[in-house]
Design an enzyme around this catalytic site. Structure first.
Site, PDB file in Angstrom:
ATOM      1  N   ARG A 121       0.817  -1.233   0.000  1.00  0.00           N
ATOM      2  CA  ARG A 121       0.000   0.000   0.000  1.00  0.00           C
ATOM      3  C   ARG A 121       0.846   1.276   0.000  1.00  0.00           C
ATOM      4  O   ARG A 121       0.371   2.335   0.389  1.00  0.00           O
ATOM      5  CB  ARG A 121      -0.957   0.030   1.198  1.00  0.00           C
ATOM      6  CG  ARG A 121      -2.005  -1.053   1.144  1.00  0.00           C
ATOM      7  CD  ARG A 121      -3.239  -0.666   1.930  1.00  0.00           C
ATOM      8  NE  ARG A 121      -4.229  -1.716   1.814  1.00  0.00           N
ATOM      9  CZ  ARG A 121      -4.232  -2.816   2.587  1.00  0.00           C
ATOM     10  NH1 ARG A 121      -3.320  -2.964   3.521  1.00  0.00           N
ATOM     11  NH2 ARG A 121      -5.164  -3.720   2.424  1.00  0.00           N
ATOM     12  N   LYS A 143       3.235  11.844 -11.249  1.00  0.00           N
ATOM     13  CA  LYS A 143       2.466  10.944 -12.114  1.00  0.00           C
ATOM     14  C   LYS A 143       3.297   9.700 -12.347  1.00  0.00           C
ATOM     15  O   LYS A 143       4.407   9.777 -12.878  1.00  0.00           O
ATOM     16  CB  LYS A 143       2.191  11.610 -13.463  1.00  0.00           C
ATOM     17  CG  LYS A 143       0.948  12.463 -13.479  1.00  0.00           C
ATOM     18  CD  LYS A 143       0.631  12.802 -14.918  1.00  0.00           C
ATOM     19  CE  LYS A 143      -0.559  13.699 -15.040  1.00  0.00           C
ATOM     20  NZ  LYS A 143      -0.846  14.015 -16.447  1.00  0.00           N
ATOM     21  N   GLU A 185      10.575  18.276 -24.575  1.00  0.00           N
ATOM     22  CA  GLU A 185       9.757  18.669 -23.418  1.00  0.00           C
ATOM     23  C   GLU A 185      10.203  20.034 -22.879  1.00  0.00           C
ATOM     24  O   GLU A 185       9.401  20.777 -22.309  1.00  0.00           O
ATOM     25  CB  GLU A 185       9.859  17.622 -22.300  1.00  0.00           C
ATOM     26  CG  GLU A 185       9.318  16.249 -22.655  1.00  0.00           C
ATOM     27  CD  GLU A 185       7.789  16.135 -22.619  1.00  0.00           C
ATOM     28  OE1 GLU A 185       7.099  17.146 -22.372  1.00  0.00           O
ATOM     29  OE2 GLU A 185       7.294  15.008 -22.853  1.00  0.00           O
ATOM     30  N   LYS A 227       7.608  23.329 -14.385  1.00  0.00           N
ATOM     31  CA  LYS A 227       6.836  22.105 -14.121  1.00  0.00           C
ATOM     32  C   LYS A 227       6.380  22.081 -12.654  1.00  0.00           C
ATOM     33  O   LYS A 227       5.223  21.782 -12.353  1.00  0.00           O
ATOM     34  CB  LYS A 227       7.679  20.869 -14.447  1.00  0.00           C
ATOM     35  CG  LYS A 227       7.005  19.567 -14.050  1.00  0.00           C
ATOM     36  CD  LYS A 227       6.510  18.743 -15.197  1.00  0.00           C
ATOM     37  CE  LYS A 227       5.512  17.692 -14.746  1.00  0.00           C
ATOM     38  NZ  LYS A 227       5.632  16.410 -15.405  1.00  0.00           N
ATOM     39  N   GLU A 237      -4.551  17.493 -11.832  1.00  0.00           N
ATOM     40  CA  GLU A 237      -4.957  17.817 -13.206  1.00  0.00           C
ATOM     41  C   GLU A 237      -6.446  18.130 -13.337  1.00  0.00           C
ATOM     42  O   GLU A 237      -7.132  17.659 -14.240  1.00  0.00           O
ATOM     43  CB  GLU A 237      -4.553  16.685 -14.162  1.00  0.00           C
ATOM     44  CG  GLU A 237      -4.476  17.163 -15.599  1.00  0.00           C
ATOM     45  CD  GLU A 237      -3.721  16.214 -16.525  1.00  0.00           C
ATOM     46  OE1 GLU A 237      -2.576  15.868 -16.213  1.00  0.00           O
ATOM     47  OE2 GLU A 237      -4.305  15.851 -17.562  1.00  0.00           O
ATOM     48  N   ARG A 241      -2.982  22.002 -14.935  1.00  0.00           N
ATOM     49  CA  ARG A 241      -1.935  21.019 -15.251  1.00  0.00           C
ATOM     50  C   ARG A 241      -2.078  20.465 -16.666  1.00  0.00           C
ATOM     51  O   ARG A 241      -1.119  19.960 -17.248  1.00  0.00           O
ATOM     52  CB  ARG A 241      -1.963  19.881 -14.205  1.00  0.00           C
ATOM     53  CG  ARG A 241      -0.802  18.919 -14.391  1.00  0.00           C
ATOM     54  CD  ARG A 241      -0.646  17.936 -13.249  1.00  0.00           C
ATOM     55  NE  ARG A 241       0.476  17.047 -13.538  1.00  0.00           N
ATOM     56  CZ  ARG A 241       1.086  16.279 -12.657  1.00  0.00           C
ATOM     57  NH1 ARG A 241       0.693  16.282 -11.416  1.00  0.00           N
ATOM     58  NH2 ARG A 241       2.094  15.502 -13.004  1.00  0.00           N
ATOM     59  N   ASN A 245       0.069  18.984 -21.280  1.00  0.00           N
ATOM     60  CA  ASN A 245      -0.266  18.024 -22.341  1.00  0.00           C
ATOM     61  C   ASN A 245      -0.221  18.644 -23.737  1.00  0.00           C
ATOM     62  O   ASN A 245      -0.572  17.989 -24.725  1.00  0.00           O
ATOM     63  CB  ASN A 245      -1.665  17.452 -22.116  1.00  0.00           C
ATOM     64  CG  ASN A 245      -1.699  16.533 -20.928  1.00  0.00           C
ATOM     65  OD1 ASN A 245      -0.834  15.682 -20.786  1.00  0.00           O
ATOM     66  ND2 ASN A 245      -2.673  16.713 -20.058  1.00  0.00           N
ATOM     67  N   HIS A 248       0.793  16.705 -26.777  1.00  0.00           N
ATOM     68  CA  HIS A 248       0.702  15.301 -26.390  1.00  0.00           C
ATOM     69  C   HIS A 248      -0.559  14.597 -26.893  1.00  0.00           C
ATOM     70  O   HIS A 248      -0.586  13.376 -26.974  1.00  0.00           O
ATOM     71  CB  HIS A 248       0.776  15.159 -24.865  1.00  0.00           C
ATOM     72  CG  HIS A 248       2.167  15.315 -24.324  1.00  0.00           C
ATOM     73  ND1 HIS A 248       2.895  16.469 -24.499  1.00  0.00           N
ATOM     74  CD2 HIS A 248       2.975  14.472 -23.628  1.00  0.00           C
ATOM     75  CE1 HIS A 248       4.074  16.324 -23.921  1.00  0.00           C
ATOM     76  NE2 HIS A 248       4.149  15.122 -23.387  1.00  0.00           N
ATOM     77  N   HIS A 252       0.879  11.517 -28.436  1.00  0.00           N
ATOM     78  CA  HIS A 252       0.663  10.166 -27.900  1.00  0.00           C
ATOM     79  C   HIS A 252       0.097   9.225 -28.967  1.00  0.00           C
ATOM     80  O   HIS A 252       0.462   8.049 -29.024  1.00  0.00           O
ATOM     81  CB  HIS A 252      -0.304  10.204 -26.703  1.00  0.00           C
ATOM     82  CG  HIS A 252       0.386  10.495 -25.403  1.00  0.00           C
ATOM     83  ND1 HIS A 252      -0.289  10.918 -24.284  1.00  0.00           N
ATOM     84  CD2 HIS A 252       1.693  10.423 -25.048  1.00  0.00           C
ATOM     85  CE1 HIS A 252       0.571  11.092 -23.294  1.00  0.00           C
ATOM     86  NE2 HIS A 252       1.773  10.812 -23.728  1.00  0.00           N
ATOM     87  N   HIS A 264       9.167   9.326 -27.477  1.00  0.00           N
ATOM     88  CA  HIS A 264       8.166  10.250 -26.935  1.00  0.00           C
ATOM     89  C   HIS A 264       8.385  11.713 -27.373  1.00  0.00           C
ATOM     90  O   HIS A 264       7.492  12.350 -27.920  1.00  0.00           O
ATOM     91  CB  HIS A 264       8.166  10.138 -25.411  1.00  0.00           C
ATOM     92  CG  HIS A 264       7.167  11.027 -24.755  1.00  0.00           C
ATOM     93  ND1 HIS A 264       5.817  10.808 -24.844  1.00  0.00           N
ATOM     94  CD2 HIS A 264       7.315  12.163 -24.028  1.00  0.00           C
ATOM     95  CE1 HIS A 264       5.171  11.765 -24.186  1.00  0.00           C
ATOM     96  NE2 HIS A 264       6.062  12.595 -23.683  1.00  0.00           N
TER      97      HIS A 264
HETATM   98 ZN    ZN Z   1       5.728  14.166 -22.382  1.00  0.00          ZN
END
Ligand code: ZN
Ligand code: ADP
Length: 361
Positions: A121, A143, A185, A227, A237, A241, A245, A248, A252, A264
Site C-alpha cells: 500500500r 504521475k 519537453e 513544471k 490535473e 496542469r 499536455n 501530447h 501520444h 516520446h
Molecule cells: Zn511528455
C-alpha cells in the site's frame, strides 16, 4: 547545488528537487539524515546497471541484493513487468520498511514510482532521473504509470516522491538522440508558460546542443521550476496542469501508432506542430509565430511532420483514448501566443484533419 521546492497539498507531501553537477554522493547524506532506519533498494534498467554499477555500489552504497534490474526500453513499462519486479521484491523480502530509489530514465521513474505507490500500500521513493526527459518532465509531479495495449500511461496513480536528485553529470553518458528527445519537453515548457525562456532557448541553441554545462544547468532549472509551479497549483490535473499536455494529444497517438518506435519527445514535437496548426486556424497564434516555432524545432534536430506510414485517419481514431477525451471527444491544450496555453479546447474534426494533412512528410 540548487534547490526547487514542489509544494503539494496537504503539506506533508512537499518535496525538493536538487539540481547540481556530480551530486550523487549527496543522496547518501540525504538518506542517512531522513531515512536512516530504512532498507534502501534501487531499481534501474539493464543499460544504467551496466554504465553505473560502480556508482550504485560506491557513491550510493547499495548492496548487491538490493539492486533490481529490468530490461531497458519502453516495453518494460507494463503491468507484466510491474508484477515481475514485485515478485522479485517479495522473494528478496523487501518489506514496508523500505525506501526505493528509481535510478534511470522516465521508464524507470514511471514504473518504479507506480510500484512504490502500491507495494504494501505504498513505500517512500526518491527519483534520480538520468535522462534529460526524466529530469525536466517525468520525475516531477508524481504521475506514475505503466502503459496498456490501448494507450500510453493508462494505468497509474498520483504518488509523490520524497525528493528528486538531478545530477547533470549523468548527462555525459546519455546518447545524443535521447538528449534531443528530452529537449522536446523543454521546448514545450517554454512555449506554454514563458516567452522569455523560449527566446533564451533560441539564442543558446548551439551551446545547448553542445551540452555546455552552465547553459544546460540553467535550462534544466528553469524547466523544473515551470513544471513544479504548474504541478503545485494543480496536482491532480483538474485544470491548469492540462497545459503540460500541449503537443501530447496528437503526440501520444503518433507514438502509439508507431509501436513506440518513434520516441516520446519526437512524437511530441510533431504533435506540437500539428496542434500549432490547429491554434493558427482558430486565430490563437499567428502564422509567423507558428513558423517561428517550427523553424526552431527543426533547428534543434526534432521532427515536425508525420511519417508516411502513419495515416491521419488512424491518428483521429486514436484520439478517443486520450486521457483528456470526454465521452470519446478529444480536448486539446493549445497555445494562445508564445508563452501561454489554453486547455479543454474542443476542436472540430475537419480542423484536426486539415491540420494533420498539412503536416505529412
Ligand atoms: Zn511528455
Ligand atoms: P525516457 O527517459 O526517454 O522516458 P528511458 O527510461 O527508456 O526513457 O530512457 C531512454 C534510454 O536512455 C534507455 O535505454 C536508458 O537506459 C538510457 N539512459 C537513460 N539515462 C541515461 C544516461 N544518463 N546515460 C546513458 N543512457 C541513459
Amino acid at each position: 547545488m540548487t534547490e526547487i521546492k514542489v509544494e503539494i497539498k496537504p503539506q506533508d507531501n512537499d518535496y525538493k528537487i536538487f539540481i547540481g553537477y556530480n551530486i550523487l554522493t549527496e543522496i547518501r547524506k540525504f538518506i542517512d539524515k531522513y531515512f536512516s532506519k530504512k532498507r534502501i533498494v534501487l531499481l534501474c534498467d539493464s543499460n544504467i546497471k551496466k554504465i553505473y554499477k560502480d556508482i550504485i555500489t560506491g557513491d550510493l552504497e547499495i548492496s548487491k541484493n538490493n539492486i533490481f534490474v529490468f530490461p531497458k526500453g519502453e516495453s518494460s513499462k507494463s503491468t507484466k513487468m510491474k508484477e515481475k519486479i514485485e515478485t522479485d521484491f517479495l522473494n528478496h523480502e523487501v518489506d514496508r520498511n523500505s525506501l526505493l530509489l528509481t535510478f534511470g530514465g522516465g521508464v524507470t521513474g514511471d514504473l518504479g514510482g507506480f510500484i512504490a505507490a502500491t507495494y504494501y500500500r505504498g513505500i517512500p521513493f526518491i527519483q534520480i532521473p538520468t535522462s534529460l526527459l526524466a529530469m525536466v518532465d517525468s520525475s516531477i509531479g508524481g504521475k506514475v504509470a505503466v502503459n496498456h495495449n490501448m494507450g500510453k500511461n493508462l494505468i497509474g496513480a498520483f504518488y509523490q516522491p520524497k525528493a528528486v536528485f538531478i545530477d547533470t553529470k549523468t548527462l555525459e553518458t546519455l546518447p545524443q538522440k535521447e538528449y534531443i528527445n528530452g529537449f522536446s519537453e523543454i521546448i514545450k515548457t517554454a512555449l506554454i508558460r514563458d516567452k522569455k525562456y523560449f527566446i533564451f532557448l533560441k539564442e543558446n541553441l548551439e551551446l545547448i546542443l553542445k551540452r555546455d554545462i552552465n547553459i544546460v544547468q540553467k535550462m534544466i532549472k528553469r524547466s523544473c521550476e515551470i513544471k513544479a509551479e504548474v504541478v503545485s497549483l494543480d496536482e491532480k490535473e483538474g485544470g491548469l496542469r492540462k497545459i503540460l499536455n500541449y503537443g501530447h494529444t496528437i503526440g501520444h497517438a503518433i507514438e502509439k501508432l508507431s509501436n513506440y518506435k518513434i520516441h516520446h519527445g519526437f512524437a511530441v514535437s510533431i504533435g506540437m506542430n500539428i496542434e500549432n496548426r490547429i491554434a493558427e486556424s482558430q486565430g490563437l497564434i499567428s502564422s509567423m509565430e507558428r513558423k517561428e516555432i517550427e523553424e526552431f524545432i527543426i533547428r534543434s534536430g526534432l521532427p515536425v511532420k508525420i511519417p508516411k506510414n502513419i495515416q491521419p485517419d488512424d491518428i483521429i481514431k486514436k484520439l478517443k483514448y486520450d486521457k483528456k477525451s470526454v465521452s470519446g471527444i478529444p480536448r486539446f491544450s493549445i497555445l494562445k501566443g508564445i508563452g501561454n496555453c489554453l486547455f479543454d479546447i474542443e476542436v472540430d474534426k475537419t480542423v484536426i484533419k486539415s491540420s494533420l494533412n498539412n503536416q505529412i512528410l
